[in-house]
Design an enzyme around this catalytic site. Structure first.
Site, PDB file in Angstrom:
ATOM      1  N   TRP A  67     -21.388  12.801 -18.711  1.00 45.53           N
ATOM      2  CA  TRP A  67     -21.679  12.329 -17.534  1.00 45.53           C
ATOM      3  C   TRP A  67     -23.158  13.022 -17.314  1.00 45.53           C
ATOM      4  O   TRP A  67     -23.486  13.955 -18.117  1.00 45.53           O
ATOM      5  CB  TRP A  67     -20.695  13.078 -16.670  1.00 45.53           C
ATOM      6  N   TRP A 116     -16.395  11.955 -12.100  1.00 47.28           N
ATOM      7  CA  TRP A 116     -15.350  11.539 -10.987  1.00 47.28           C
ATOM      8  C   TRP A 116     -14.832  12.849 -10.331  1.00 47.28           C
ATOM      9  O   TRP A 116     -14.556  12.701  -9.216  1.00 47.28           O
ATOM     10  CB  TRP A 116     -14.407  10.498 -11.681  1.00 47.28           C
ATOM     11  N   TRP A 155      -9.841   7.951  -7.573  1.00 44.88           N
ATOM     12  CA  TRP A 155     -11.014   8.403  -8.078  1.00 44.88           C
ATOM     13  C   TRP A 155     -11.070   7.917  -9.545  1.00 44.88           C
ATOM     14  O   TRP A 155     -11.966   7.548 -10.240  1.00 44.88           O
ATOM     15  CB  TRP A 155     -11.316  10.059  -7.919  1.00 44.88           C
ATOM     16  N   ASN A 214     -10.801   2.410   3.225  1.00 41.68           N
ATOM     17  CA  ASN A 214     -10.389   2.092   1.729  1.00 41.68           C
ATOM     18  C   ASN A 214     -11.537   1.236   0.956  1.00 41.68           C
ATOM     19  O   ASN A 214     -11.931   1.721  -0.220  1.00 41.68           O
ATOM     20  CB  ASN A 214      -8.985   1.590   1.599  1.00 41.68           C
ATOM     21  N   TRP A 241       1.594   1.949  -3.499  1.00 41.66           N
ATOM     22  CA  TRP A 241       0.537   2.541  -4.158  1.00 41.66           C
ATOM     23  C   TRP A 241       0.686   4.004  -4.108  1.00 41.66           C
ATOM     24  O   TRP A 241       0.347   4.577  -4.851  1.00 41.66           O
ATOM     25  CB  TRP A 241      -0.738   2.097  -3.559  1.00 41.66           C
ATOM     26  N   GLU A 249       0.970  -1.115   0.033  1.00 42.31           N
ATOM     27  CA  GLU A 249       0.101   0.048   0.011  1.00 42.31           C
ATOM     28  C   GLU A 249       0.976   1.095   0.003  1.00 42.31           C
ATOM     29  O   GLU A 249       0.520   2.353  -0.610  1.00 42.31           O
ATOM     30  CB  GLU A 249      -1.019  -0.003   1.168  1.00 42.31           C
TER      31      GLU A 249
HETATM   32  P1  FAD Z   1      -3.601   1.499   5.543  1.00 42.36           P
HETATM   33  O1  FAD Z   1      -4.571   0.175   4.918  1.00 42.36           O
HETATM   34  O2  FAD Z   1      -3.169   1.279   6.830  1.00 42.36           O
HETATM   35  O3  FAD Z   1      -2.286   1.866   4.380  1.00 42.36           O
HETATM   36  C1  FAD Z   1      -1.379   2.448   5.064  1.00 42.36           C
HETATM   37  C2  FAD Z   1      -1.166   3.562   3.965  1.00 42.36           C
HETATM   38  O4  FAD Z   1      -0.850   3.510   2.597  1.00 42.36           O
HETATM   39  C3  FAD Z   1      -2.006   4.859   3.919  1.00 42.36           C
HETATM   40  O5  FAD Z   1      -2.216   5.401   4.919  1.00 42.36           O
HETATM   41  C4  FAD Z   1      -1.992   5.362   2.738  1.00 42.36           C
HETATM   42  O6  FAD Z   1      -0.957   6.348   2.929  1.00 42.36           O
HETATM   43  C5  FAD Z   1      -1.296   4.159   1.834  1.00 42.36           C
HETATM   44  N1  FAD Z   1      -2.433   3.678   1.146  1.00 42.36           N
HETATM   45  C6  FAD Z   1      -3.193   2.819   1.439  1.00 42.36           C
HETATM   46  N2  FAD Z   1      -4.007   2.437   0.092  1.00 42.36           N
HETATM   47  C7  FAD Z   1      -3.757   3.346  -0.835  1.00 42.36           C
HETATM   48  C8  FAD Z   1      -4.198   3.431  -1.967  1.00 42.36           C
HETATM   49  N3  FAD Z   1      -5.156   2.837  -2.692  1.00 42.36           N
HETATM   50  N4  FAD Z   1      -3.458   4.572  -2.859  1.00 42.36           N
HETATM   51  C9  FAD Z   1      -2.674   5.304  -2.323  1.00 42.36           C
HETATM   52  N5  FAD Z   1      -2.141   5.251  -0.944  1.00 42.36           N
HETATM   53  C10 FAD Z   1      -2.516   4.098  -0.317  1.00 42.36           C
HETATM   54  N6  FAD Z   1      -5.483   7.896   0.435  1.00 42.36           N
HETATM   55  C11 FAD Z   1      -5.025   9.276   1.137  1.00 42.36           C
HETATM   56  O7  FAD Z   1      -4.077   9.109   1.810  1.00 42.36           O
HETATM   57  N7  FAD Z   1      -5.534  10.490   0.564  1.00 42.36           N
HETATM   58  C12 FAD Z   1      -6.868  10.741  -0.155  1.00 42.36           C
HETATM   59  O8  FAD Z   1      -7.172  11.608  -0.423  1.00 42.36           O
HETATM   60  C13 FAD Z   1      -7.124   9.352  -0.477  1.00 42.36           C
HETATM   61  N8  FAD Z   1      -8.380   9.417  -1.547  1.00 42.36           N
HETATM   62  C14 FAD Z   1      -8.935   8.269  -1.935  1.00 42.36           C
HETATM   63  C15 FAD Z   1     -10.067   8.046  -2.643  1.00 42.36           C
HETATM   64  C16 FAD Z   1     -10.429   6.871  -3.301  1.00 42.36           C
HETATM   65  C17 FAD Z   1     -11.689   7.138  -4.251  1.00 42.36           C
HETATM   66  C18 FAD Z   1      -9.848   5.877  -3.095  1.00 42.36           C
HETATM   67  C19 FAD Z   1     -10.309   4.581  -3.915  1.00 42.36           C
HETATM   68  C20 FAD Z   1      -8.814   5.759  -2.133  1.00 42.36           C
HETATM   69  C21 FAD Z   1      -8.121   6.977  -1.438  1.00 42.36           C
HETATM   70  N9  FAD Z   1      -7.137   6.836  -0.693  1.00 42.36           N
HETATM   71  C22 FAD Z   1      -6.655   7.972  -0.239  1.00 42.36           C
HETATM   72  C23 FAD Z   1      -6.290   5.774  -0.604  1.00 42.36           C
HETATM   73  C24 FAD Z   1      -6.793   4.771   0.638  1.00 42.36           C
HETATM   74  O9  FAD Z   1      -8.251   4.669   0.412  1.00 42.36           O
HETATM   75  C25 FAD Z   1      -6.397   5.633   2.039  1.00 42.36           C
HETATM   76  O10 FAD Z   1      -5.032   5.864   1.960  1.00 42.36           O
HETATM   77  C26 FAD Z   1      -6.721   4.600   3.176  1.00 42.36           C
HETATM   78  O11 FAD Z   1      -8.032   4.297   3.230  1.00 42.36           O
HETATM   79  C27 FAD Z   1      -6.163   5.304   4.248  1.00 42.36           C
HETATM   80  O12 FAD Z   1      -6.502   4.466   5.613  1.00 42.36           O
HETATM   81  P2  FAD Z   1      -5.049   3.780   6.383  1.00 42.36           P
HETATM   82  O13 FAD Z   1      -3.950   4.831   6.600  1.00 42.36           O
HETATM   83  O14 FAD Z   1      -5.760   3.189   7.343  1.00 42.36           O
HETATM   84  O15 FAD Z   1      -4.589   2.718   5.188  1.00 42.36           O
END
Ligand code: FAD
Length: 467
Positions: A306, A359, A382, A341, A277, A274
C-alpha cells in the site's frame, strides 16, 4: 435474589432474548449498562455514535423504569475494568444470575470469557443469548457443516431457514410491580462531545415508526431507488440496527408483513436481502475472528504494498480529492455521521484502488465518523471494496467514480448539495470539472490522481501478488 440484565449492543425492551429470559423468574430484575470511554476510543467509536448510544441508553432506562426494572449506569474505562465493576455491582445487589446477548468482536469475546470464568468462581450464573442475527449466529452452515464464505449460497440457506423456522418476536416484558426512578447519563464523556445533529429520532418507538413508514411507503420502490444518493430511497435504519435499538428479526418480520398485505413484494425482497448481508458479515466475524484483528480475510492480500498515507489520505478524508462524487460523499459523512451505501462503495474503492491506501485506514476513519459504525458490516464493506475480503469485488473490476457519478447522480443534485463550489456547473461538467481542460471553479481542487493510471497500477499490484 436478583437477575441482572447487562445491556450492550441491544438497547431495546422488545424482542430482547436476555431481558425476556431474566424476566421469566419471579426474582427482582435489575439492568445495567457499562460506560467504557477508553475502550470506545480504542474501537474508534465516533462522537455521533456515542451521543446516539447515550441518548438511547437514557431512553431505555426510562422505559425499563416504567416496567419496574432499575437500570444502573456503571463507569469503567475499559473492558478489563468492567469485570471488577460488574462483580461489585452484583455483590451489592445480591445478583445470582447475569444475562446478556452475545457480541462477536474479539475484545468483546475475550471480556465475556473472562467474566464467565470469574463469575463461575464466585457462584454467579452467566447466561448468554444469540440475538444479533435473524438466524442464530453459527446456525447457517453448508451441508458439510462449514461456514459460508460466499454470500449467495449463504442467503439461499438463510431464506430457507426462515421458511422452515418461521422466526417470531419476543414481546417486551410486562411491568413488574410499580415504576422505579430512572437513572440518567447527563453528560457524554469529553472526547465525544463534538458531534453532528442527530440523524434520526431517539427511542424504540421512533425506530419502529421509521421502520413501519419505510416498509409501507418506500419499500415498494427500494429496488429502483436504493442506488441514488440524492433521493430517500433507503430506510436509514442503520443507526438503530447497528446499536440494537431494532433487531434484524423485527425488520424481517415487518417487511414480510408488509409483503403479505400486497404491493411491495419485490422491493421488500431486495431489502430483506440487505438484512441477509448484515447477517452474513456477522457470521464472518464470528467464524473468522481474524477480520476483527486488522487482518485480511484473504491472507495473500496482506502482502500488498500500500502507498504511505499522506496528503492524498487527508484530501480523501476532508472531501478534497477533485472527484466531486467522492468529495460530496465524504463531506456528507463528516457533516452527518452517515453515508449512502452506493457512496460507501465508491469512496472505499477510490481510497483503496485509486489512492492505493490500506483499507484498514479507511475502515478506521469511517468508524470514527459513522453513527451506524458496526464492526461486522464496516469491515465486510471495506474488505469487499478492497478485494481483500470474502466474496469481494474482483480486484480488476474497479469502479470509475466519474462514471458512477454520471449514472447514480446524473443531474448532479447530490454533488450540488454537498460541494457548493460546483453548484453552477451544468449536469455534464459537474461530474468531472477538469475534463477536457475545463476551467475548475475557484476553491475546488484538480483531481489529485489520474483515475486511469492509478487503476492500472492497482491492478498491476494485485497481479504481482500471484508471481
Ligand atoms: P438500507 O438499504 O435500508 O438497508 C437496511 C439495513 O440492511 C441497513 O440498515 C443495514 O443494517 C443492512 N445493510 C444494508 N446494506 C448492507 C451491507 N452492504 N452490508 C451489511 N449490512 C447491510 N453498515 C452498517 O450498518 N455499519 C457500518 O459501519 C457500515 N460500513 C460500511 C462500509 C462500507 C465500505 C460499505 C461498502 C458498506 C458499509 N455498511 C455499513 C453497509 C451499508 O452501507 C449500510 O448498512 C447502509 O448504507 C445503511 O443505510 P440504510 O439503513 O438506509 O440501508
Amino acid at each position: 435474589m436478583t437477575q441482572l440484565v447487562w445491556f450492550r449492543n441491544d438497547l431495546r425492551v422488545a424482542d430482547n432474548p436476555a431481558l425476556t429470559a431474566a424476566c421469566k423468574s419471579d426474582d427482582e430484575v435489575r439492568a445495567c449498562f457499562i460506560i467504557t470511554p477508553e475502550q470506545w476510543q480504542e474501537h474508534s467509536w465516533s462522537p455521533a455514535r456515542v451521543q446516539f448510544v447515550t441518548a438511547h441508553a437514557n431512553a431505555l432506562s426510562e422505559e425499563l423504569a416504567r416496567l419496574g426494572i432499575k437500570l444502573s449506569f456503571i463507569h469503567a474505562d475499559r473492558f478489563e475494568d468492567s469485570i471488577g465493576k460488574l462483580e461489585s455491582h452484583c455483590s451489592e445487589h445480591g445478583v445470582k444470575a447475569l444475562h446478556f446477548n452475545e457480541e462477536y468482536g474479539v475484545n468483546e469475546r475475550k471480556r465475556d470469557k473472562a467474566i464467565k470464568h470469574r463469575f463461575d468462581d464466585i457462584g454467579i450464573t452467566v447466561r448468554k443469548y444469540r440475538d444479533q442475527t435473524v438466524a442464530p449466529v453459527g446456525e447457517i452452515l453448508t451441508q458439510q457443516s462449514e461456514p459460508y464464505s460466499v454470500f449467495t449460497p449463504f442467503s439461499r440457506r438463510w431464506r430457507s431457514w426462515i421458511e422452515e423456522t418461521h422466526p417470531g418476536l419476543l414481546p417486551a416484558p410486562k411491568a413488574r410491580g410499580g415504576a422505579v426512578s430512572p437513572a440518567r447519563i447527563d453528560t457524554v464523556p469529553k472526547a465525544f462531545r463534538d458531534a453532528p445533529d442527530p440523524l434520526v429520532s431517539t427511542g424504540e418507538k421512533a425506530a419502529h415508526d421509521q421502520l413501519e413508514r419505510f416498509v409501507e411507503e418506500y419499500g415498494g420502490a427500494y429496488k429502483e431507488k436504493r442506488d441514488f444518493p440524492a433521493i430517500d430511497g433507503t430506510s436509514q435504519l442503520s443507526p438503530y440496527l447497528a446499536n440494537g435499538i431494532l433487531s434484524g428479526r423485527q425488520c424481517l418480520i415487518a417487511a414480510k408483513q408488509a409483503q403479505a398485505m400486497g404491493g411491495n413484494e419485490e422491493g421488500l425482497a431486495t431489502w430483506i436481502n440487505e438484512i441477509a448481508w448484515r447477517d452474513f458479515y456477522i457470521n464472518i466475524l464470528y467464524h473468522y475472528p481474524r477480520v476483527s484483528m486488522h487482518r485480511a480475510f484473504k491472507p495473500e492480500t496482506e502482502a500488498l504494498a500500500w502507498n504511505t498515507p499522506g496528503d492524498t489520505f487527508e484530501a480523501w478524508k476532508t472531501g478534497n480529492t477533485g472527484v466531486p462524487i467522492v468529495d460530496a460523499a465524504m463531506r456528507q459523512l463528516n457533516q452527518t455521521g452517515w453515508m449512502h451505501n452506493r457512496l460507501r462503495m465508491i469512496t472505499a474503492m477510490y481510497l483503496t484502488k485509486n489512492l492505493f491506501i490500506d483499507w484498514r485506514l479507511g475502515e478506521d476513519y469511517f468508524m470514527s465518523r459513522l453513527v451506524d459504525g458496526f464492526l461486522a458490516s464496516n469491515n465486510g464493506g471495506w474488505q469487499w471494496s478492497a478485494s481483500t475480503g470474502t466474496d469481494a469485488a474482483p480486484y480488476f473490476r474497479v469502479f470509475n467514480p466519474v462514471t458512477q457519478s454520471e449514472r447514480f447522480d446524473s443531474n448532479g443534485e447530490f454533488i450540488r448539495e454537498w460541494v457548493p463550489e460546483l453548484a453552477k456547473l451544468d449536469n455534464k461538467r459537474i461530474h468531472d470539472p477538469g475534463a477536457k481542460s475545463g476551467v475548475i471553479p475557484k476553491g475546488y481542487p484538480r483531481q489529485i490522481v489520474d483515475l486511469k493510471e492509478s487503476r492500472k497500477e492497482a491492478i498491476a499490484r494485485f497481479q504481482a501478488l500471484k508471481n
